[in-house]
Write an enzyme that holds these catalytic residues in place. Structure first.
Site, PDB file in Angstrom:
ATOM      1  N   HIS A 483      48.949  80.951 -27.002  1.00 48.30           N
ATOM      2  CA  HIS A 483      47.889  80.840 -27.998  1.00 48.30           C
ATOM      3  C   HIS A 483      46.687  81.545 -27.088  1.00 48.30           C
ATOM      4  CE1 HIS A 483      45.088  78.998 -31.054  1.00 48.30           C
ATOM      5  NE2 HIS A 483      44.450  78.933 -29.847  1.00 48.30           N
ATOM      6  N   ASP A 529      57.484  77.656 -28.179  1.00 56.34           N
ATOM      7  CA  ASP A 529      56.800  79.077 -27.644  1.00 56.34           C
ATOM      8  C   ASP A 529      56.054  79.658 -28.881  1.00 56.34           C
ATOM      9  OD1 ASP A 529      55.697  81.275 -26.290  1.00 56.34           O
ATOM     10  OD2 ASP A 529      57.711  82.135 -25.908  1.00 56.34           O
ATOM     11  N   GLU A 538      48.725  77.108 -25.108  1.00 55.97           N
ATOM     12  CA  GLU A 538      47.688  77.975 -24.533  1.00 55.97           C
ATOM     13  C   GLU A 538      47.761  78.411 -23.181  1.00 55.97           C
ATOM     14  OE1 GLU A 538      43.811  76.462 -25.706  1.00 55.97           O
ATOM     15  OE2 GLU A 538      42.846  78.154 -25.051  1.00 55.97           O
TER      16      GLU A 538
HETATM   17  O1  9MR Z   1      42.609  71.707 -20.904  1.00 62.72           O
HETATM   18  C1  9MR Z   1      41.879  70.793 -21.870  1.00 62.72           C
HETATM   19  C2  9MR Z   1      42.859  69.607 -22.129  1.00 62.72           C
HETATM   20  O2  9MR Z   1      43.134  68.870 -20.871  1.00 62.72           O
HETATM   21  C3  9MR Z   1      42.109  68.849 -23.268  1.00 62.72           C
HETATM   22  O3  9MR Z   1      42.948  67.766 -23.790  1.00 62.72           O
HETATM   23  C4  9MR Z   1      41.801  69.820 -24.485  1.00 62.72           C
HETATM   24  C5  9MR Z   1      41.145  68.990 -25.494  1.00 62.72           C
HETATM   25  O4  9MR Z   1      39.910  68.452 -25.213  1.00 62.72           O
HETATM   26  O5  9MR Z   1      41.026  70.689 -23.966  1.00 62.72           O
HETATM   27  C6  9MR Z   1      41.515  71.751 -23.278  1.00 62.72           C
HETATM   28  O6  9MR Z   1      40.500  72.594 -22.791  1.00 62.72           O
HETATM   29  C7  9MR Z   1      40.531  73.549 -23.641  1.00 62.72           C
HETATM   30  C8  9MR Z   1      38.940  74.100 -23.599  1.00 62.72           C
HETATM   31  O7  9MR Z   1      38.253  72.809 -24.330  1.00 62.72           O
HETATM   32  C9  9MR Z   1      38.610  75.428 -24.290  1.00 62.72           C
HETATM   33  N1  9MR Z   1      39.424  76.477 -23.630  1.00 62.72           N
HETATM   34  C10 9MR Z   1      40.754  76.029 -23.835  1.00 62.72           C
HETATM   35  C11 9MR Z   1      41.264  74.776 -23.059  1.00 62.72           C
HETATM   36  C12 9MR Z   1      42.727  74.559 -23.265  1.00 62.72           C
HETATM   37  O8  9MR Z   1      43.178  74.143 -24.212  1.00 62.72           O
END
Ligand code: 9MR
Ligand code: ZN
Length: 559
Positions: A483, A529, A538
């Site tokens: 993603h 995937d 992601e």
């Molecule tokens: O890595 C973060 C994860 O631990 C959290 O559970 C999630 C939801 O709040 O957010 C992830 O961080 C994201 C960030 O907010 C924006 N960029 C992408 C990050 C990875 O998904």
């Protein structure tokens, strides 16, 4: 080719999701391979008695008995283990068992993970914002300059700032200070602890061949951006993003208004910490730059002293990542620790000791909990410090490593992951736990943890319940559809290599993932995937960075 080898090829053609291969005849290994030293195991999920390690001509080079581990709770697999630790000859091999199971090919060799390390380091270059990626360094993944327009202060649209540069955080184009500081810390500590592994690295970035080792040149991109995120009074803005995540377009096509979101005390403290850490590391290469970093760190520090309260403002109308925290105590501790080790100034030592009166995890190495980063710097510091305090930190790391060892020993795949570790970004937990093992070996002198650290990397690279490599471009069966906006929008089939996927998540929280993951799927298998499944697949800078640390440690350990 012998028929045995071509048989392996046939099996290699059966990819992820092919039930026949996955269920009946799998032997899972690190798809890259194993160092010559240390433990080497493969996992079978079918009953067998004997296994053979074969060279690529089909000649058996090592034979052994398969042992029955039993049912592994977090994968749901009945696990059998083939241990070939005794075999140390370099070469390319595959494993077969008397029940017909066959593994993919892999290597045994010195520095066998160095390409993975290089690719995972280079991944940061591919995430650079502002500068554009030229063909010489990015090849077919080149693209134009992005996000270079002045950004508006969220709270005052009459103010414009230049906050161009740095790395895109993840699959989105946001740039977030606490996330960036954490990734930088992993990379800078990796350099500090394993310099020779990086000194010979050439990852073909524009700065390669210059005064700085490539990894430090790459980190400088993010540090330069962090410097721009500081307000005149020393406080640091929490993030620079658009109001909403962009559609799946190339970065240079994302021309929506960029904003600078309000300051936070976590961002300010992390900024102070990582600028002080970097000042220490860059000193021997670039004196002036080091001084600039240190003065920025001290400016943040002054703001922290003047503003002792927790401060975080998350405007609801801004829909990009939050990176919220409930407390800044650990962040402040990290800042004081790094400022002390950078300057030797007793004032910071006192502040650090006062900060320790609050309780927070002292071995945590993540973006949301950074106490362990402060402890790490303090333990490594060679100047005069409180030896008893340093021993307290060492004991905490050693205790944590022993706790994780028990978890790893109870997992058929040797993953130091309890059930709750399989959350959004579980690969970070896996690699953070590898870092704990590595630190306990290097700093607490507990060599036995080498095998445990290496095992976590093996798990990331294929020795897991899906036989899947969570790093793009590494191994036959690896992540291809993250993603991630550029990889989805660039029209190129191949994925940018060296990107670490978030990994299995037992609480998939996006729609695509919820459709793909059946109810009651064991945590280690809650993965797909799939480009839409952002809570599973992601990528982020702080999932790559602990993997860089771990791979560097493992390569360094062999020499
Ligand atoms: O890595 C973060 C994860 O631990 C959290 O559970 C999630 C939801 O709040 O957010 C992830 O961080 C994201 C960030 O907010 C924006 N960029 C992408 C990050 C990875 O998904
Ligand atoms: Zn950009």
């Amino acid at each position: 080719e012998s028929s045995a080898a071509s048989d392996v090829y046939k099996r290699q053609a059966l990819r992820f999701g092919k039930e026949v291969f996955m269920k009946k005849a799998a032997i899972f290994t690190d798809l890259i391979g194993y160092e010559t030293i240390g433990r080497k195991t493969a996992v079978l999920t079918s009953q067998a008695q004997d296994f053979t390690l074969n060279d690529i001509n089909g000649n058996s080079v090592f034979a052994g008995k398969v042992t029955h581990f039993g049912v592994d709770k977090l994968s749901g697999d009945d696990v059998y283990i083939a241990d070939f630790s005794g075999f140390e000859d370099e070469g390319e091999y595959y494993i077969t068992a008397d029940n017909g199971a066959v593994s993919e090919r892999f290597f045994i060799g010195k520095s066998v993970h160095s390409k993975v390390l290089d690719d995972m380091t280079k991944a940061f270059y591919y995430l650079r914002c502002g500068c554009g990626l030229d063909e010489k360094h990015a090849g077919k993944f080149s693209h134009g300059r992005c996000h270079t327009e002045p950004a508006m202060l969220w709270d005052d649209h009459s103010v414009s700032l230049d906050v161009s540069g740095g790395w895109h955080d993840a699959g989105d184009y946001g740039r977030y200070v606490t996330a960036g500081a954490c990734a930088l810390a992993h990379l800078l500590y990796a350099y500090e602890m394993f310099p020779r592994t990086f000194d010979r690295q050439n990852i073909n970035i524009p700065e390669s061949g210059g005064v700085l080792p490539d990894i430090l040149a790459e980190c400088k991109v993010e540090l330069d951006w962090l410097l721009k995120m500081q307000r005149a009074d020393g406080a640091v803005y929490h993030k620079a993003t658009t109001a909403h995540h962009a559609a799946f377009i190339m970065p240079e096509e994302d021309t929506a208004q960029m904003y600078v979101l309000p300051i936070s005390s976590m961002a300010t403290a992390d900024h102070a910490a990582v600028c002080a850490l970097a000042a220490r590391i860059y000193k021997k290469f670039e004196e002036e730059y080091s001084a600039k970093l240190l003065s920025a760190a001290e400016k943040s520090a002054q703001w922290l002293i003047n503003n002792p309260d927790f401060y975080f403002d998350n405007p609801k109308e801004c829909k990009t990542g939050i990176y919220g925290e409930d407390s800044d105590k650990d962040n402040r501790f990290w800042a004081w620790s790094e400022l002390f080790t950078a300057t030797g100034n007793e004032k910071y030592h006192d502040l650090m000791k006062t900060a320790l009166k609050d309780s927070f995890p002292i071995t945590a190495l993540g973006y949301g909990s950074v106490g362990g980063l402060g402890a790490l710097g303090y333990m490594l510091y060679s100047g005069s410090k409180d030896a008893a305090l340093s021993d307290t930190f060492k004991k905490a790391f050693s205790d944590e490593a022993h706790r994780l060892k028990t978890i790893a020993d109870s997992c058929g795949y040797g993953a130091a992951m309890d059930e709750k570790s399989y959350c959004w970004g579980s690969s970070m937990n896996l690699m953070k736990h590898a870092m704990i093992f590595a630190i306990s070996d290097k700093i607490c002198g507990e060599r036995k943890f080498y095998d445990y650290a290496a095992q976590q990397l093996h798990v990331l690279l294929g020795l897991n319940a899906l036989g899947f490599s969570y790093v793009s471009g590494e191994g036959e069966n690896s992540m291809k559809n993250p993603h991630m906006r550029p990889t989805a929008a660039d029209g190129i089939d191949e994925c940018i290599p060296g990107l670490v996927s978030g990994g299995p998540n037992r609480y998939p929280s996006d729609e695509a993932a919820r459709k793909l993951i059946k109810k009651n799927t064991p945590p280690m298998k809650c993965y797909a995937d799939d480009v839409g499944a952002y809570s599973l697949n992601e990528i982020t800078i702080y999932w790559n960075s602990p993997a860089v640390f771990t791979a560097a440690y493992i390569i360094d350990s062999e020499e």
